[in-house]
Design a protein around this motif. Structure first.
Motif, PDB file in Angstrom:
ATOM      1  N   TYR A 148       0.859  -1.187   0.000  1.00  0.00           N
ATOM      2  CA  TYR A 148       0.000   0.000   0.000  1.00  0.00           C
ATOM      3  C   TYR A 148       0.897   1.240   0.000  1.00  0.00           C
ATOM      4  O   TYR A 148       0.760   2.137   0.811  1.00  0.00           O
TER       5      TYR A 148
ATOM      6  N   SER B  29       3.278   3.762  -2.965  1.00  0.00           N
ATOM      7  CA  SER B  29       3.008   4.716  -4.040  1.00  0.00           C
ATOM      8  C   SER B  29       1.957   4.167  -5.026  1.00  0.00           C
ATOM      9  O   SER B  29       0.910   4.778  -5.240  1.00  0.00           O
ATOM     10  N   GLN B  30       2.212   3.006  -5.608  1.00  0.00           N
ATOM     11  CA  GLN B  30       1.242   2.433  -6.558  1.00  0.00           C
ATOM     12  C   GLN B  30       0.077   1.769  -5.820  1.00  0.00           C
ATOM     13  O   GLN B  30      -1.073   1.879  -6.248  1.00  0.00           O
TER      14      GLN B  30
ATOM     15  N   ARG C 153       2.281  -6.167   5.468  1.00  0.00           N
ATOM     16  CA  ARG C 153       2.797  -6.417   6.823  1.00  0.00           C
ATOM     17  C   ARG C 153       2.293  -5.297   7.750  1.00  0.00           C
ATOM     18  O   ARG C 153       1.843  -4.244   7.279  1.00  0.00           O
TER      19      ARG C 153
ATOM     20  N   SER D 219       2.176   1.478   6.244  1.00  0.00           N
ATOM     21  CA  SER D 219       1.270   1.283   5.106  1.00  0.00           C
ATOM     22  C   SER D 219      -0.022   0.605   5.561  1.00  0.00           C
ATOM     23  O   SER D 219      -1.114   0.973   5.110  1.00  0.00           O
TER      24      SER D 219
ATOM     25  N   ASP E 213      10.363  -3.777  -5.941  1.00  0.00           N
ATOM     26  CA  ASP E 213      10.808  -4.849  -6.845  1.00  0.00           C
ATOM     27  C   ASP E 213      11.789  -5.806  -6.166  1.00  0.00           C
ATOM     28  O   ASP E 213      11.723  -7.016  -6.370  1.00  0.00           O
TER      29      ASP E 213
ATOM     30  N   PRO F  19       4.043   8.296 -11.596  1.00  0.00           N
ATOM     31  CA  PRO F  19       4.134   7.992 -10.163  1.00  0.00           C
ATOM     32  C   PRO F  19       2.759   7.717  -9.563  1.00  0.00           C
ATOM     33  O   PRO F  19       1.747   8.277 -10.002  1.00  0.00           O
ATOM     34  N   GLY F  20       2.731   6.853  -8.530  1.00  0.00           N
ATOM     35  CA  GLY F  20       1.478   6.439  -7.917  1.00  0.00           C
ATOM     36  C   GLY F  20       0.606   7.592  -7.443  1.00  0.00           C
ATOM     37  O   GLY F  20      -0.614   7.549  -7.588  1.00  0.00           O
TER      38      GLY F  20
HETATM   39  P1  NDP Z   1       6.580   1.528  -2.540  1.00  0.00           P
HETATM   40  O1  NDP Z   1       7.959   1.412  -1.998  1.00  0.00           O
HETATM   41  O2  NDP Z   1       5.974   2.884  -2.657  1.00  0.00           O
HETATM   42  O3  NDP Z   1       5.584   0.651  -1.661  1.00  0.00           O
HETATM   43  C1  NDP Z   1       5.880  -0.640  -1.308  1.00  0.00           C
HETATM   44  C2  NDP Z   1       4.821  -1.206  -0.393  1.00  0.00           C
HETATM   45  O4  NDP Z   1       5.230  -2.528  -0.059  1.00  0.00           O
HETATM   46  C3  NDP Z   1       4.662  -0.445   0.908  1.00  0.00           C
HETATM   47  O5  NDP Z   1       3.299  -0.430   1.251  1.00  0.00           O
HETATM   48  C4  NDP Z   1       5.456  -1.282   1.901  1.00  0.00           C
HETATM   49  O6  NDP Z   1       4.930  -1.210   3.203  1.00  0.00           O
HETATM   50  C5  NDP Z   1       5.218  -2.660   1.352  1.00  0.00           C
HETATM   51  N1  NDP Z   1       6.248  -3.606   1.785  1.00  0.00           N
HETATM   52  C6  NDP Z   1       7.593  -3.451   1.737  1.00  0.00           C
HETATM   53  N2  NDP Z   1       8.208  -4.529   2.215  1.00  0.00           N
HETATM   54  C7  NDP Z   1       7.222  -5.388   2.583  1.00  0.00           C
HETATM   55  C8  NDP Z   1       7.220  -6.679   3.170  1.00  0.00           C
HETATM   56  N3  NDP Z   1       8.381  -7.286   3.470  1.00  0.00           N
HETATM   57  N4  NDP Z   1       6.030  -7.288   3.420  1.00  0.00           N
HETATM   58  C9  NDP Z   1       4.872  -6.669   3.120  1.00  0.00           C
HETATM   59  N5  NDP Z   1       4.807  -5.430   2.562  1.00  0.00           N
HETATM   60  C10 NDP Z   1       5.968  -4.810   2.313  1.00  0.00           C
HETATM   61  O7  NDP Z   1       6.587   0.763  -3.949  1.00  0.00           O
HETATM   62  P2  NDP Z   1       6.090   1.345  -5.368  1.00  0.00           P
HETATM   63  O8  NDP Z   1       4.632   1.587  -5.326  1.00  0.00           O
HETATM   64  O9  NDP Z   1       7.006   2.429  -5.814  1.00  0.00           O
HETATM   65  O10 NDP Z   1       6.404   0.094  -6.331  1.00  0.00           O
HETATM   66  C11 NDP Z   1       5.553  -1.029  -6.406  1.00  0.00           C
HETATM   67  C12 NDP Z   1       5.656  -1.630  -7.799  1.00  0.00           C
HETATM   68  O11 NDP Z   1       5.124  -0.709  -8.747  1.00  0.00           O
HETATM   69  C13 NDP Z   1       7.071  -1.949  -8.265  1.00  0.00           C
HETATM   70  O12 NDP Z   1       7.015  -3.096  -9.048  1.00  0.00           O
HETATM   71  C14 NDP Z   1       7.421  -0.740  -9.126  1.00  0.00           C
HETATM   72  O13 NDP Z   1       8.415  -0.999 -10.103  1.00  0.00           O
HETATM   73  C15 NDP Z   1       6.075  -0.492  -9.783  1.00  0.00           C
HETATM   74  N6  NDP Z   1       5.884   0.867 -10.301  1.00  0.00           N
HETATM   75  C16 NDP Z   1       6.088   1.934  -9.473  1.00  0.00           C
HETATM   76  C17 NDP Z   1       5.858   3.207  -9.916  1.00  0.00           C
HETATM   77  C18 NDP Z   1       5.898   4.356  -8.959  1.00  0.00           C
HETATM   78  O14 NDP Z   1       5.338   5.368  -9.285  1.00  0.00           O
HETATM   79  N7  NDP Z   1       6.500   4.306  -7.782  1.00  0.00           N
HETATM   80  C19 NDP Z   1       5.483   3.478 -11.328  1.00  0.00           C
HETATM   81  C20 NDP Z   1       5.147   2.277 -12.082  1.00  0.00           C
HETATM   82  C21 NDP Z   1       5.399   1.027 -11.578  1.00  0.00           C
HETATM   83  P3  NDP Z   1       5.688  -0.576   4.479  1.00  0.00           P
HETATM   84  O15 NDP Z   1       5.104   0.770   4.694  1.00  0.00           O
HETATM   85  O16 NDP Z   1       5.361  -1.535   5.577  1.00  0.00           O
HETATM   86  O17 NDP Z   1       7.158  -0.540   4.132  1.00  0.00           O
END
Ligand code: NDP
Ligand code: MG
Ligand code: MG
Length: 331
Positions: free
Chosen positions: A25, A27-28, A48, A52, A82, A132-133
């Protein structure tokens, strides 16, 4: 000309009635979850405990562990960083996928570089907003959208393309236009764009320009306005009407200087370096470096981040933006 899909080209809304787990939960994640829900889809969040998870609850979503959400849903959208997707897929998602489910991504990285090998009986596709998200959500609430790409990697049910298009519509993408691609093309062009032009190219161009002016004795604040602040105004014009609208709007002096000096800065050597960057993306060297550094606690990543934060442009920018009430962050 490439086929562009709009709202009315999505004939069957096959995502309707399927439970969608948005995993992550950030950016995207927040943008996909909220846009899909506003379009009437059944969305739960897998995440987790932490920041988020708290904001997903505050936004009135049902929140589960990644494993539990993956189990409940028929469509699992992986919106984790990723570098974490491989291990979280292995430990929490894989065993909770059932035949006929959809495993979905917003970037092809982990499938294309073979980090994740999905079972043969699920659909695998990507829906990638090209922005961006936070803009994916903001533009949606304003009635427009960020354009999207979609690609089908594996069509186990025969309906993967239709579900991908229905997802792209749900997230708002078909309001702006959606284009079909492959995992290979999406991954390689996305990485190249962000490295060579959008992020790496732009930040380093701006910093080199800032340093050039400051080293020549000009005031850092003025240098900041000249090479960073004004960039947005120029890019907005390019976004609206391409190079031509921008060049129409600037003075003849600026336009003449563009033609005379642009090629002196971005030389054929720079383009040769861009080709090297692309080669490292295509042969997997970049991905390997990123994955290896992550295994090593992201030592190199954190060193580079700290180094960049220490740049004078950061300090000058922080002070100046505090004095600009019209900047979104200060509103
Ligand atoms: P973010 O870093 O913004 O968000 C990641 C999310 O994953 C957070 O909610 C984080 O929660 C959660 N998370 C991290 N580690 C864990 C874990 N071990 N277990 C459970 N949840 C976890 O990621 P993005 O939105 O930037 O990227 C997501 C995907 O979208 C990627 O594949 C990226 O390449 C793609 N993408 C991103 C773009 C963007 O604008 N950013 C554009 C287009 C595609 P917590 O708060 O707990 O860390
Ligand atoms: Mg990217
Ligand atoms: Mg000027």
């Amino acid at each position: 000309m490439v086929k562009v899909y709009y709202d009315d080209s999505v004939k069957e809304d096959t995502l309707k009635g399927k439970k969608v787990a948005v995993i992550g939960y950030g950016s995207q994640g927040h943008a996909h979850a909220q846009n899909l829900r506003d379009n009437g889809h059944d969305v739960i969040i897998g995440i987790r405990a932490g920041k988020s998870a708290d904001s997903a609850k505050a936004d009135n979503f049902e929140v589960f562990s990644v494993a539990e959400a993956s189990k409940q849903a028929e469509v699992v959208m992986v919106l984790l960083p990723d570098e974490t997707q491989g291990s979280i897929y292995e430990n929490e998602i894989k065993d909770n996928l059932e035949a006929g489910n959809s495993l979905v991504f917003a970037h092809g990285f982990n499938i294309h570089y073979d980090v994740i090998q999905p079972p043969a009986d699920v659909d695998v596709f990507l829906v990638a907003p090209k922005g961006p998200g936070h803009l994916v959500r903001r533009t949606f609430t304003e009635g427009s959208a960020v354009p999207c790409l979609f690609a089908v990697y594996q069509d186990a049910t025969g309906g993967a393309t239709q579900t991908a298009l229905s997802y792209a519509k749900g997230v708002g993408g078909t309001r702006a236009g959606v284009i079909e691609t492959t995992f290979k093309e999406e991954t390689e062009t996305d990485l190249f764009g962000e490295q060579a032009v959008l992020c790496g190219g732009t930040t380093h161009l701006v910093q080199a320009g800032f340093e050039t002016l400051v080293e020549a004795g000009y005031q850092p604040e003025l240098a900041y306005f000249e090479v960073l602040h004004e960039l947005k105004l120029i890019v907005d014009l390019m976004y609206e009407g391409g190079m031509e609208k921008m060049r129409n709007s600037i003075s003849n002096t600026a336009e003449y200087g563009d033609y005379v000096s642009g090629p002196r800065v971005v030389t054929s050597e720079v383009k040769a370096h861009m080709k090297d960057v692309l080669t490292d993306i295509q042969n997997g060297n970049f991905a390997k470096g990123f994955i290896d550094d992550n295994k090593n606690g992201f030592k190199e990543f954190h060193r580079m981040r700290a180094e960049q934060k220490g740049h004078q442009i950061t300090e000058v920018g922080n002070k100046l933006r505090d004095m600009m009430p019209f900047i979104d962050q200060n509103k």
